[in-house]
Design an enzyme around this catalytic site. Structure first.
Site, mmCIF file in Angstrom:
data_model
loop_
_atom_site.group_PDB
_atom_site.id
_atom_site.type_symbol
_atom_site.label_atom_id
_atom_site.label_comp_id
_atom_site.label_asym_id
_atom_site.label_seq_id
_atom_site.Cartn_x
_atom_site.Cartn_y
_atom_site.Cartn_z
ATOM 1 N N CYS A 99 1.884 -1.172 15.297
ATOM 2 C CA CYS A 99 1.631 -1.095 13.832
ATOM 3 C C CYS A 99 1.169 -2.209 13.136
ATOM 4 O O CYS A 99 1.699 -3.269 13.421
ATOM 5 C CB CYS A 99 3.310 -0.629 13.404
ATOM 6 S SG CYS A 99 3.345 -0.477 11.782
ATOM 7 N N GLU A 150 10.554 -1.433 7.063
ATOM 8 C CA GLU A 150 11.609 -0.750 7.599
ATOM 9 C C GLU A 150 12.763 -0.309 6.453
ATOM 10 O O GLU A 150 13.441 -1.299 6.117
ATOM 11 C CB GLU A 150 12.285 -1.384 8.734
ATOM 12 C CG GLU A 150 13.865 -1.035 9.276
ATOM 13 C CD GLU A 150 13.712 0.403 9.682
ATOM 14 O OE1 GLU A 150 14.234 1.079 8.722
ATOM 15 O OE2 GLU A 150 13.301 0.758 10.689
ATOM 16 N N CYS A 206 3.296 8.857 0.901
ATOM 17 C CA CYS A 206 4.077 7.636 1.678
ATOM 18 C C CYS A 206 4.098 6.388 1.010
ATOM 19 O O CYS A 206 3.138 5.983 0.587
ATOM 20 C CB CYS A 206 2.944 7.542 2.999
ATOM 21 S SG CYS A 206 3.763 6.369 4.201
ATOM 22 N N GLU A 223 0.789 -1.221 0.096
ATOM 23 C CA GLU A 223 0.029 0.056 -0.042
ATOM 24 C C GLU A 223 0.868 1.378 0.042
ATOM 25 O O GLU A 223 2.000 1.348 0.558
ATOM 26 C CB GLU A 223 -0.983 -0.116 1.139
ATOM 27 C CG GLU A 223 -1.789 -1.290 1.070
ATOM 28 C CD GLU A 223 -2.954 -1.270 2.306
ATOM 29 O OE1 GLU A 223 -4.112 -1.393 2.205
ATOM 30 O OE2 GLU A 223 -2.359 -0.684 3.405
ATOM 31 N N CYS A 244 6.602 -6.484 7.442
ATOM 32 C CA CYS A 244 7.683 -5.907 8.414
ATOM 33 C C CYS A 244 8.476 -6.881 9.343
ATOM 34 O O CYS A 244 7.448 -7.513 9.795
ATOM 35 C CB CYS A 244 7.368 -4.679 8.741
ATOM 36 S SG CYS A 244 8.627 -3.597 9.620
#
Length: 385
Positions: A151, A194, A137, A94, A144
């Site tokens: 998160c 990350e 973004c 996304e 991740c």
């Protein structure tokens, strides 16, 4: 040594020069190809009409083409658009487009999020007609590995790294999907993953996006956010001379709390992280952005704000407070408005520039911490015990 060939979209102009020279192409052709891809956003060789037919056939055979496909657009009531993108291997990521009309105060938060400390452009824009500036973004991984408790991106763990072509490709696509009157102003590496865990691809994408022959984003308008990978922070500073804006996901002022919220702190505790920030080669008038997600009952006490003020003393920073955006995989949540205001007041009184990030796109799960791997199921328990 590279084990797989570099994707055409990930090549820099000098690499195109080497590749095409070996085929006997003229020197200027390399710049033409790079322009088509990164300045015009054209990835179909057949549409590159000023190139010889034989070269277009060669580019197609090399695999030049779309690296991701928009599958769904979620539009928030506040104008935020979250794009669900399908990669060539079927994986999904996304990316988010965050528009904001320029004018006194209206752009300040997006610029703060993007590490924009330069006032000249705002002064130059003062007499211009209002325009819609967009911050994008972008994601750097499918999933991740960091496992932060607030998160959603790490709910199912890390599936794979994105290639530089897939990272930069999000911006090429996002730019193509801008609406009338919009312009891409900032890019923030704050989506899924990350960035510094996928360092090589992140660094190459930065070179692509800021290259003067391509999109030519100013380095002060590109921000890389990290949970605190100390060696890679030093590497980013050395490789780019500190020109890339840096944001640190801090979220606590003591090791015990931070390790509970962010497992990476067990490997790189606060004293090592703060030393890396002091060593980061910031240009004049630039600051590091400290991102601090306020989690009710975990890190939102005014006493914690006082510890944070002491911890950051002497560092050129600005602080973004982010009331936690609720996620399905966690029982954690945000504090109330009074608690947030009290935390901010402590930091403001201590002399820090401190913003409370306005929630954007939460009605379509596009807000900070809400980007998630499609169909993911929790890999670890998300609440703190």
């Amino acid at each position: 040594m590279r084990s797989t060939p570099l994707h055409p979209v990930a090549r820099l102009p000098e690499e195109w020069s080497t590749s095409l020279a070996s085929r006997g192409e003229r020197a200027f052709t390399a710049k033409q190809v790079f322009h088509w891809i990164h300045r015009r956003g054209v990835l179909d060789p057949a549409a590159m009409t000023n190139l010889p037919a034989r070269l277009r056939e060669h580019l197609a055979a090399e695999g030049l083409g779309e690296v991701l496909t928009p599958e769904r657009v979620h539009r928030s009531e506040d104008g935020t658009r979250k794009l669900l993108l399908r990669l060539r291997d079927g994986a999904t990521i996304e990316t988010v487009l965050l528009p904001s009309v320029s004018g006194p105060g209206s752009q300040a938060q997006l610029d703060a999020d993007a590490g924009d400390d330069d006032e000249d452009d705002d002064a130059a824009d003062a007499g211009a007609a209002p325009r819609v500036r967009v911050t994008q973004c972008i994601s750097t991984q499918v999933g991740c590995a960091m496992g932060c408790g607030f998160c959603a991106s790490g709910v199912a763990g890390l599936k794979r790294h994105l290639g530089a072509e897939e990272i930069a490709g999000q911006v090429l696509l996002g730019r193509a999907m801008l609406e009338e009157g919009e312009e891409l102003r900032n890019v923030v590496y704050m989506g899924m993953g990350e960035p510094l865990h996928n360092y090589e691809a992140t660094a190459r994408s930065l070179r692509l996006l800021t290259h003067p022959e391509g999109i030519n984003l100013s380095t002060r308008r590109v921000t890389v956010s990290t949970s605190g990978l100390v060696p890679e922070i030093a590497r980013l500073g050395a490789d780019f001379g500190g020109q890339i804006a840096l944001a640190i996901s801090l979220h606590a002022a003591d090791d015990e709390t931070r390790s509970a919220l962010m497992p990476i702190n067990r490997k790189y505790p606060l004293d090592e992280l703060l030393a890396a920030l002091r060593a980061y080669p910031l240009p004049r008038r630039r600051r590091i952005t400290i991102e601090y997600t306020l989690v009710a009952g975990q890190n939102d006490d005014p006493a914690e704000a006082r510890r944070l003020a002491k911890l950051l003393r002497g560092l050129p920073v600005k602080i973004n407070l982010i009331p936690m955006n609720p996620i399905e995989a966690s029982s954690l949540g945000p504090p109330g408005h009074e608690r947030v205001a009290a935390f901010q007041e402590v930091l403001t009184q201590a002399g820090y520039s401190c913003f409370v990030r306005r929630r954007r796109g939460d009605d379509v799960s596009a807000a900070c911490g809400q980007l998630v791997l499609l169909g993911a199921t929790p890999k670890v328990r998300r609440a703190l015990g």
